[in-house]
Structure formats: structure tokens, C-alpha cells
Design a protein around this motif. Structure first.
Motif, short mmCIF file in Angstrom:
data_model
loop_
_atom_site.label_atom_id
_atom_site.label_comp_id
_atom_site.label_asym_id
_atom_site.label_seq_id
_atom_site.Cartn_x
_atom_site.Cartn_y
_atom_site.Cartn_z
N ASN A 38 0.81 -1.21 0.00
CA ASN A 38 0.00 0.00 0.00
C ASN A 38 0.85 1.26 0.00
OD1 ASN A 38 -2.55 -1.22 -0.06
ND2 ASN A 38 -2.45 -1.62 2.15
N SER A 39 2.16 1.12 -0.19
CA SER A 39 3.04 2.28 -0.36
C SER A 39 4.12 1.90 -1.35
CB SER A 39 3.64 2.70 0.99
OG SER A 39 4.35 1.65 1.58
N ILE A 40 5.01 2.84 -1.65
CA ILE A 40 6.07 2.58 -2.62
C ILE A 40 7.21 1.85 -1.91
CG2 ILE A 40 7.71 3.63 -4.21
CD1 ILE A 40 5.76 5.94 -4.56
N ILE A 41 7.41 0.61 -2.27
CA ILE A 41 8.46 -0.20 -1.64
C ILE A 41 9.24 -0.95 -2.70
CG2 ILE A 41 6.91 -0.57 0.34
CD1 ILE A 41 7.01 -3.60 -0.44
N GLU A 42 10.37 -1.50 -2.29
CA GLU A 42 11.13 -2.47 -3.07
C GLU A 42 11.33 -3.69 -2.17
OE1 GLU A 42 11.73 -1.84 -6.16
OE2 GLU A 42 11.42 0.33 -6.19
N LEU A 126 13.92 -8.79 2.31
CA LEU A 126 14.23 -7.39 2.59
C LEU A 126 13.15 -6.51 2.01
CD1 LEU A 126 18.02 -7.36 1.58
CD2 LEU A 126 17.09 -7.52 3.88
N GLU A 127 12.79 -5.48 2.75
CA GLU A 127 11.82 -4.50 2.27
C GLU A 127 12.39 -3.11 2.49
OE1 GLU A 127 7.75 -6.98 3.50
OE2 GLU A 127 8.64 -5.50 4.88
N VAL A 128 12.34 -2.29 1.46
CA VAL A 128 12.76 -0.89 1.56
C VAL A 128 11.52 -0.02 1.36
CG1 VAL A 128 14.22 0.94 0.64
CG2 VAL A 128 15.07 -1.41 0.72
N TYR A 129 11.08 0.64 2.43
CA TYR A 129 9.92 1.51 2.37
C TYR A 129 10.37 2.92 2.03
CZ TYR A 129 6.94 -2.11 4.35
OH TYR A 129 6.23 -3.27 4.55
N LYS A 130 9.99 3.37 0.84
CA LYS A 130 10.38 4.70 0.39
C LYS A 130 9.37 5.76 0.77
CE LYS A 130 12.97 2.78 -3.50
NZ LYS A 130 13.08 2.66 -4.97
N THR A 131 8.15 5.34 1.01
CA THR A 131 7.12 6.26 1.51
C THR A 131 6.57 5.69 2.80
OG1 THR A 131 5.36 5.19 0.22
CG2 THR A 131 6.54 7.01 -0.82
N PRO A 132 6.47 6.49 3.85
CA PRO A 132 6.06 5.97 5.16
C PRO A 132 4.55 5.87 5.29
CG PRO A 132 6.53 8.29 5.35
CD PRO A 132 6.84 7.92 3.91
N ILE A 600 4.75 16.09 14.37
CA ILE A 600 3.47 15.64 13.84
C ILE A 600 3.72 15.22 12.40
CG2 ILE A 600 1.08 16.25 13.34
CD1 ILE A 600 1.29 18.40 15.50
N LEU A 601 3.53 13.93 12.12
CA LEU A 601 3.95 13.35 10.85
C LEU A 601 2.75 12.74 10.12
CD1 LEU A 601 7.12 11.51 12.23
CD2 LEU A 601 7.01 13.80 11.21
N PRO A 602 2.05 13.53 9.32
CA PRO A 602 0.95 12.97 8.52
C PRO A 602 1.47 12.24 7.31
CG PRO A 602 1.18 15.32 8.10
CD PRO A 602 2.19 14.99 9.18
N SER A 603 0.70 11.29 6.81
CA SER A 603 1.08 10.55 5.61
C SER A 603 -0.17 10.09 4.87
CB SER A 603 1.95 9.34 5.95
OG SER A 603 1.25 8.43 6.79
N ALA A 604 -0.04 10.01 3.54
CA ALA A 604 -1.13 9.52 2.69
C ALA A 604 -0.52 8.73 1.55
CB ALA A 604 -1.96 10.68 2.16
N ASN A 605 -1.04 7.51 1.34
CA ASN A 605 -0.58 6.65 0.25
C ASN A 605 -1.80 6.15 -0.52
OD1 ASN A 605 2.53 5.98 0.78
ND2 ASN A 605 1.49 6.03 2.76
N SER A 663 4.48 7.26 -8.67
CA SER A 663 5.07 6.15 -9.42
C SER A 663 4.00 5.47 -10.28
CB SER A 663 5.70 5.13 -8.47
OG SER A 663 4.71 4.37 -7.81
N VAL A 664 4.48 4.85 -11.37
CA VAL A 664 3.64 4.03 -12.23
C VAL A 664 4.37 2.71 -12.44
CG1 VAL A 664 2.52 3.80 -14.47
CG2 VAL A 664 2.68 6.06 -13.39
N GLU A 665 3.67 1.59 -12.23
CA GLU A 665 4.26 0.25 -12.32
C GLU A 665 3.44 -0.59 -13.30
OE1 GLU A 665 5.07 0.69 -7.52
OE2 GLU A 665 3.86 -0.98 -8.28
#
Length: 853
Positions: A38-42, A126-132, A600-605, A663-665
Motif C-alpha cells: 500500500n506504499s512505494i516499496i522495493e 528485505l523491504e525498503v519503504y520509500k514512503t512511510p 506531527i507526521l501525517p502521511s497519505a498513500n 510512481s507508475v508500475e
């Protein structure tokens, strides 16, 4: 979906993780993880790591789009994400912090994880989360890395794997054994399992290099004889000339023995409860020695020497002849340079205990986590010997990737080099964290909102650092009494030194010391040590975080929206120097400084299905990363005579940024992907050093102190492509462009964003059929600022390869090679007339067998 069906589906996915065998199928698994996120990961599965020619987790991560690798002694040590430095990103083990440490005595404590403690054999994926997301741990400016280990109940019972290899390094000329064992057991009811992994790797390494350090702006006056003498006078004849403090031709050798083990236990008494206990212990014995034939301008200037035959390029002292030191031997200590031999007894370790309790309670999925991680170590014995002579010498840095030093007293005349310094120092650091976390997710029967998740976390993190220095081994103390020379410790000079660096004029042979004999004689010296109070610190960070997160689900989209609140209580302790006038011994007072801040850390994915196989993702978030530990010391260390020094700043604010990602995949086949991503980070403030005049002990002094400097932007493009092309032949490639845009407020330098390489390229080709699996992997990144002074790391590319032959269903024969083209590492400071390091680490080759049952 009912609870029973959900559990079955989860188990099915986990079973696929370890049952996949071929590289093609593991690529499918990695792409499926990326697609379902549900976010941009590798993501990389265990099969990728096992088949890539990578020996630790950092080297596996370098294949991922947007990852940049930092190497030390030829091995991947730390990673940065999307143009940021390693210390600005967090690494987690099964979603939680893992403590770290460093063995090098001059290394400042780093928030980035030292990956040399983790062999790739321990990892499931391994997971790399680029967007939190709101339920993710904070602390990463570029992205966070999550290392996942296997789960016992999701692995076949009595599954056993053994991997035995021998490594050969063509520079050290040594053969070293490597062994990894994996075993899983579950009971007959399949409700309890235990999984054990053990890894023991030995590596004999050697690094050949040319070094220079201590580059600084220096004023000079012209003398009647056309020589130049350094001065602090602002009206000097030559101002702000970029000048070296020292350097040499260095041979570094190390015996690394890495022993790592995990023990994971899982118990599921029924469908409603699951209990996991994950443990890790890893220890790296890193004993090493270093011999360096030095040239020391700082020693010449400190004793009244001068320079002649000066050549200046780009306002840099690129050539000079340094005079002998005038004066009487016993009173003015007239030695101008030295051969330095150092040997260290070093060790670092990390460990963790992590308890996870998961509960299904009707519509609620609850999880409770408790854990502790601790890392530590350093160099408990750091012996130094310097054999000096009073000789004129010249240094020439005009040729790229070369430093030419010539001495009037021959480096091969061992009797002329007398012991002038003997030391036995040490350092130790500890890094530990206790955490407690609760997460609660409830499914919601709504046309848009599918679930809501809330949670809280408490962390108590402590980092301390202590160093001891011996002070009775100088020339006017023990060294002069011993009356040793280099001729007392003869031994054979290593073959092939600097074979790939410099030219025929480069110093490639000198009087080399017998370390074993020196060590035996040092054992009889009564060193007196004292704590180096100027570098001592103790920092505690207590953080309390809470979050709320909404999951949205429609026919053609998925989204999560949330906000994370984090309160940080920081308590920094260090010694403050309070007196050092004249001959009076320095005195220090311990002081504490408290700071509290809220983020205060908002995020939207949002993920949108443009078609059956094309997904577009949009993300926006606010992120933060805390400053380096040594920058937070509430202390100021200075020299009264020189009226200058450096200070810490416990009032530093974290790095904070607003980021936007798109991103587009396109998943156009089962193991094929074409992806495109844009990212932009608006960083409010970078940490930089400000030079100002401060008054200490009634004296105006020049002090460099870290501050929250100007902000800037980090923006870039990522392009990824992978596909099996034909008959088992496939290609995986990615490209990352990053542009850092800022002007440093202190120096006025433009576009100086540490860790940012404009271009990073990964290219992997593979071929496999029923009996062979082979791959060739190339990683390249362009030059970047290291964040240490004005040091730049030059362009670097490395080619690795591997071939696996399937002998039977259970046996594989493996051949691997690292750094096939024997690349040279090149660092310089400000410009290329000021090289700081030119290093060769050699090639590594592996032969081995893998048994699986």
C-alpha cells in the motif's frame, strides 16, 4: 473473508516464500510483494539474496532502485536511500530497531546500521519503504529498511540447509572458510516450531592505499630565502592556501571472523493467538594492523620548519619541499616525519530479543511487542608505534589518483628511523534500546473505509562513547628511554603493494616492522592511560509515539491515510573543559542538557489500478531524522594556545522534510516489470558547521559548532525494468537520478547535499535452466559528498558474478566473484589536488557447495 480463511491465506503466502526455488520464481515473489504493498516499496526474497553474489545484507540492498552503498575495506557497510546519507535512514529487524557499533577507533558513533554484522544467510526477505505510513517507525529521511527472518510455523519441518564455501582474496593471498547452517523443526500438531541459523565467516583482507588528511586553509609569510612559513597573521603574504596536514603510503590488514546466530520460536495454540520469540546474536572479531610511511607537514610546522619550491594549483598546495626541523634533539624534538605501525584488538557485537503476541478478537487484530537490543564494542587495545627521522621531504599531488613523496633520508635505511612515540589507547561504545508497542486494527463494513488502525510505542534509547589515551609514551618519556629503531624489527615487505595505484615514483617499498615482535615488546611497557574527556558523551532519547491510520478500499484503488505523533525527550551528557591555561592540566566538568520536541507526521498513500496490470501510486508525507550523536554533545573542546576548537550542540533540531512521490508500475508478465517514479523532498534544514568567535576562559576563540543550517530539496527519478527475455535468460536493471539543490549558509557552497550521487545504475543479467543458474551484476554510482568536511567520493563501479551448478536435488556447486575488475576507491577534499584516499581492496572469489533437505 472469515478469520479461518484469512489465516489460511496468510500461511499460504508465507509458505510460498520458502518453497520457491528458482530465480525466476523468486523474482515473481518479490514483484508480488511490491505489487500488493500500500506504499512505494522495493522487496527482495531470500532466493534473490542467496543467488546474488552478495555476502551481507548491504551488498544485497545495493541492487535495489534508489539505494546507494557505502563500502569499507571492500565490503558493503552502510546504505543510503534516495540521495541521503546512511545515518539519515533507519534499519529494522522484523520491524524493530537493531543496535549497532563500530570497531575503528576514530569512527564517530553513527545512527546508520553497520551491515558487516549481518550476513545475508540470516535473512528471509528485505523491504525498503520509500514512503512511510502512520504505523511505521519514524527516523528516516530517505527511506527505511526492514530485514525479515523466517518464521518456524511457515517453514517445512526438518528443513535443513548447509552452505560451505572457501574464499580467496587475491590481494591478501589468503584462503578463508565460510559456513552457514539453517534448520527448522515443528511438532506433530504444527502449533510449535523452532528455527535455528548459524553463520561463521572468516575473511583475511588487505587494503593498499595512499592517504592524506587534515586539509585546511593556512596563511603563509614569505621569507628572505624564498621559503614560506605558516602564520596566523590575517595580513599574511599568502592567505587561505588549501594545505595538507599529513599523509602516507599505507598497508591495512585485518582478520575478520563473523559469528552470527538466530533462534526463532513460534507457538500458535489456536486460531486466535500467535506468539513469536525472535533472538539474534552476532559478533565480529576485527583484529587489524596498519603500517603507514608518513609525511607530516603538521610536524614540520609545529617545530619551526618551512616549505620551498612551492607549486599552487586551484589555490591548493600541490607540491612543496618541507625542510628539516632545526634545533637540538633533546629539547626541541626535531623529527619531521615517521613510519607508523599500529595493531588493534577489536571486536563489535549486536544482539536482540523480540517478543510478538498477535491476537484475533472478533473484528479486531491486535499485536503486542516487547523487545530489547544492544550493541557495543570497539578497540580494547590500540597500540601505536612511530619511528621518526629528521629529514627533508617533498610531496606532490599534481597527478590524479597519485601522491608522490620523496625523502632525503631513505625509507629503506631502517637504522635512521628511531622510536619517538609509543601508545596504547582504547575505545568502547554501547548502543541499546528497550521498546514496548501495541497495535490494534479493526475491520469496518463500509463502502469506502475498510479498516482503522491505532497504536502506541515507547522507546528508551541510550548511546554512550568513551575513549582512553595513554600519555607517557612520547619521545620525552618512554620512547626515548627504549632507544629502538626500525632496524630492531625487520620483516619482509608485502608483495605487490600498490600494484594498481600510482607510478614508478610512488613510494611502494619501505622499512616494514615485525608487528608480532613489536607486540611482544609492548607487553613489557607500563602504559598510563587516562580518559579522553573531550570525546566522552552519554545520550538518552526517550520517545513516545501514537498514531491513527485509516485504510480505504474501492474497486480500483487502495489507500491509507494517517498521522503519527512523536514526542522526543533528549538528555545529552558530556564533559566541558573549564581550564587549560599555560602548563596547568586540563580540568573538565560533566554537564547535562535536556531538550524536548514534538513531531506531527501525517502521511497519505494511494494506489490506483489504471488497468489490470498497471498501478499508479501517489504519496505525500512529512518525515524526520535525528542528528548524529556526536553532534549533540553539550561540550566545547578547544586549544588555548591555538585559540580554536570544536563544539557540540544539544539544541540541534532533527532533519525534517515534506515529501511527495509519484510512481507508475506496469506488470506486463509474471516476472516482468517496467516502473517509473518521481520523488521530491523539501528539507527544512541540514546540519552544517558554523565558525564563530566565542569567549572561553577570558579568551576569544574560533569555534566550529554544528547548527541547523539552510534547507534544500532532494528530487529525483527512478526507472526500473526486469524481464525474462528468452529461454531462461533475463535482465534486471534500474537507474536513479538524484539532484540535491541547496546553498550552505556557512560556506556558500552550492548543491552540497551529503550522500547524493546524481546517477546510480544497477544492471544484472541472468541465465538459468534445470542444471545451471548464473548471473552477472554491475553497480555504479557517480561522485558524492561524504558529509565529512569537504570530502568527495569519486565515481565507483563494481562488477560481481556467480554460477551455481545443480549436482542433484539436494546439492549445488557454487562459484562467486566480487569486484572482478579490481576497482580503485578514490576520495578527495575540495578538489582533486587534495586527495584523501586512494585504495585498492582486491578481488574476492568463492567456491562452495550448498546442501538442502
Amino acid at each position: 473473508m472469515g478469520i479461518t480463511s484469512a489465516v489460511a491465506e496468510t500461511n499460504k503466502k508465507q509458505l510460498e516464500t520458502i518453497q520457491i526455488r528458482g530465480f525466476h520464481d523468486s523474482a515473481i515473489k518479490s514483484l508480488q510483494d511490491k505489487r500488493d504493498s500500500n506504499s512505494i516499496i522495493e522487496a527482495i526474497s531470500a532466493q534473490d539474496i542467496g543467488k546474488f553474489p552478495d555476502k551481507n545484507v548491504a551488498e544485497a540492498l545495493q541492487r535495489i532502485t534508489g539505494i546507494s552503498l557505502s563500502r569499507a575495506q571492500g565490503e558493503g557497510e552502510r546504505v543510503g536511500v534516495r540521495g541521503t546519507t546512511p545515518e539519515q535512514n533507519r534499519t529494522f529487524l522484523n520491524g524493530q530497531a537493531i543496535a549497532s557499533a563500530d570497531w575503528w577507533i576514530s569512527t564517530q558513533p553513527n545512527r546508520g546500521f553497520n551491515y558487516t554484522l549481518l550476513p545475508a544467510d540470516l535473512v528471509s526477505s528485505l523491504e525498503v519503504y520509500k514512503t512511510p505510513q502512520a504505523d511505521h517507525n519514524e527516523g528516516s529521511l530517505g527511506g527505511s529498511v526492514n530485514i525479515k527472518t523466517q518464521r518456524p510455523l511457515h517453514t517445512d519441518s526438518n528443513h535443513f540447509v548447509a552452505n560451505a564455501q572457501v574464499q580467496y582474496n587475491d590481494l591478501s593471498g589468503e584462503f578463508d572458510p565460510q559456513l552457514a547452517i539453517f534448520y527448522n523443526w515443528t511438532n506433530s500438531k504444527k502449533d510449535f516450531g523452532a528455527l535455528i541459523t548459524v553463520t561463521r565467516n572468516k575473511r583475511s583482507l588487505r587494503r593498499d592505499g595512499l592517504e592524506s588528511w587534515g586539509w585546511h586553509e593556512q596563511n603563509f609569510n614569505k621569507n628572505p630565502d624564498d621559503t614560506l612559513s605558516p602564520t596566523t597573521n590575517e595580513n599574511a603574504d599568502i592567505k587561505n592556501l588549501w594545505t595538507p596536514g599529513g599523509g602516507g603510503s599505507a598497508i591495512f590488514q585485518q582478520q575478520r571472523v563473523l559469528t552470527s546466530a538466530t533462534a526463532n520460536f513460534e507457538y500458535q495454540p489456536n486460531l486466535d493467538w500467535n506468539i513469536q520469540l525472535n533472538t539474534l546474536y552476532s559478533v565480529l572479531n576485527a583484529d587489524n594492523n596498519n603500517q603507514n610511511f608518513l609525511w607530516q607537514p603538521s610536524s614540520v610546522f609545529a617545530r619551526g620548519g618551512s616549505i620551498s619550491n612551492v607549486l599552487i594549483n586551484d589555490n591548493t598546495l600541490s607540491y612543496a619541499r618541507y625542510s628539516q626541523v632545526p634545533g637540538d634533539n633533546s629539547q626541541n624534538l626535531p623529527f619531521s616525519t615517521a613510519m607508523e605501525a599500529i595493531w588493534r584488538d577489536s571486536q563489535i557485537n549486536t544482539s536482540s530479543v523480540h517478543l510478538i503476541i498477535s491476537q484475533q478478537a472478533h473484528l479486531w487484530q491486535n499485536q503486542y511487542q516487547l523487545g530489547f537490543t544492544k550493541g557495543g564494542g570497539g578497540s580494547k587495545q590500540d597500540h601505536t608505534s612511530q619511528f621518526s627521522a629528521n629529514t627533508a621531504f617533498s610531496v606532490d599531488t599534481r597527478q590524479r589518483k597519485n601522491i608522490v613523496a620523496n625523502y632525503d633520508t631513505s625509507p629503506l635505511d631502517a637504522k635512521s628511523w628511531q622510536l619517538t612515540q609509543a601508545r596504547n589507547d582504547s575505545q568502547d561504545s554501547n548502543d541499546q534500546e528497550l521498546y514496548l508497542q501495541g497495535d490494534f486494527e479493526r475491520a469496518i463494513d463500509h463502502s469506502i473505509i475498510s479498516a482503522i488502525k491505532i497504536g502506541a510505542k515507547y522507546r528508551d534509547h541510550q548511546r554512550d562513547f568513551i575513549r582512553y589515551r595513554s600519555f607517557n609514551g612520547a619521545f620525552d618519556g618512554i620512547a626515548q628511554q627504549l632507544d629502538w629503531t626500525l632496524a630492531d624489527y625487520p620483516t619482509t615487505f608485502p608483495q605487490g603493494f600498490l600494484a594498481g595505484i600510482g607510478n614508478q615514483h610512488t613510494l611502494k617499498n619501505y622499512s616494514y616492522a615485525d608487528i608480532d615482535a613489536l607486540s611482544a615488546d609492548f607487553a613489557d611497557i607500563d602504559f598510563i592511560q587516562q580518559e579522553e574527556k573531550a570525546s566522552r558523551f552519554d545520550i538518552q532519547e526517550r520517545t513516545t509515539a501514537g498514531y491513527v491510520k485509516l485504510m480505504l478500499d474501492g474497486d480500483e484503488y487502495r489507500a491509507n491515510l494517517g498521522v503519527r505523533l512523536v514526542n522526543t525527550q533528549q538528555n545529552s551528557g558530556a564533559y566541558r573543559r573549564i581550564s587549560s591555561v599555560g602548563s596547568e592540566q586540563d580540568r573538565f566538568m560533566w554537564q547535562q542538557h535536556k531538550k524536548n520536541y514534538l513531531d506531527i507526521l501525517p502521511s497519505a498513500n494511494i494506489s490506483i489500478d489504471l488497468s489490470e496490470n498497471i498501478i499508479a501510486r501517489v504519496s505525500a508525507a512529512r518525515v524526520m531524522s535525528r542528528p548524529q550523536y556526536n553532534h549533540l554533545m553539550p561540550s566545547t573542546n578547544y586549544n588555548v594556545t591555538q585559540a580554536q576548537g570544536q563544539g557540540g550542540n544539544p539544541d540541534l533540531d532533527p532533519y525534517r522534510a515534506n515529501q511527495f512521490d509519484l510512481s507508475v508500475e506496469w506488470y506486463f508478465d509474471d516476472a516482468a516489470l517496467l516502473s517509473f517514479a518521481l520523488f521530491n523532498k523539501d528539507v527544512e534544514s541540514f546540519v552544517e558547521f558554523k565558525r564563530s568567535i566565542e569567549q572561553h576562559e577570558g579568551i576569544d576563540m574560533t569555534i566550529d559548532r554544528p547548527i541547523n543550517g539552510s534547507g534544500g530539496t532532494i528530487r529525483g527519478v527512478e526507472i526500473g525494468y526486469q524481464q525474462e527475455l528468452i529461454y531462461g535468460f533475463g535482465l534486471i536493471t534500474n537507474y536513479t537520478f538524484v539532484n540535491g539543490d541547496r546553498t550552505e549558509s556557512a560556506s556558500g557552497r552550492n548543491n552540497y547535499v551529503p550522500g547524493t550521487s546524481k546517477h546510480t545504475i544497477n544492471l544484472t543479467s541472468y541465465y538459468e535452466n534445470d542444471w545451471i543458474s548464473s548471473r552477472l551484476a554491475y553497480n555504479y554510482r557517480t561522485h558524492f559528498a561524504t558529509g565529512v568536511g569537504e570530502t568527495m567520493m569519486d565515481d565507483f563501479g563494481q562488477l560481481d558474478g556467480s554460477i551455481t551448478f545443480k549436482v542433484s536435488d539436494s546439492f549445488d556447486f557454487v562459484i562467486e566473484a566480487i569486484n572482478l575488475t579490481d576497482e580503485i576507491t578514490y576520495l578527495y577534499e575540495r578538489n582533486e589536488y587534495a586527495p584523501t584516499g586512494i585504495y585498492q581492496n582486491g578481488r574476492r572469489f568463492y567456491l562452495g557447495v550448498r546442501y538442502s533437505h
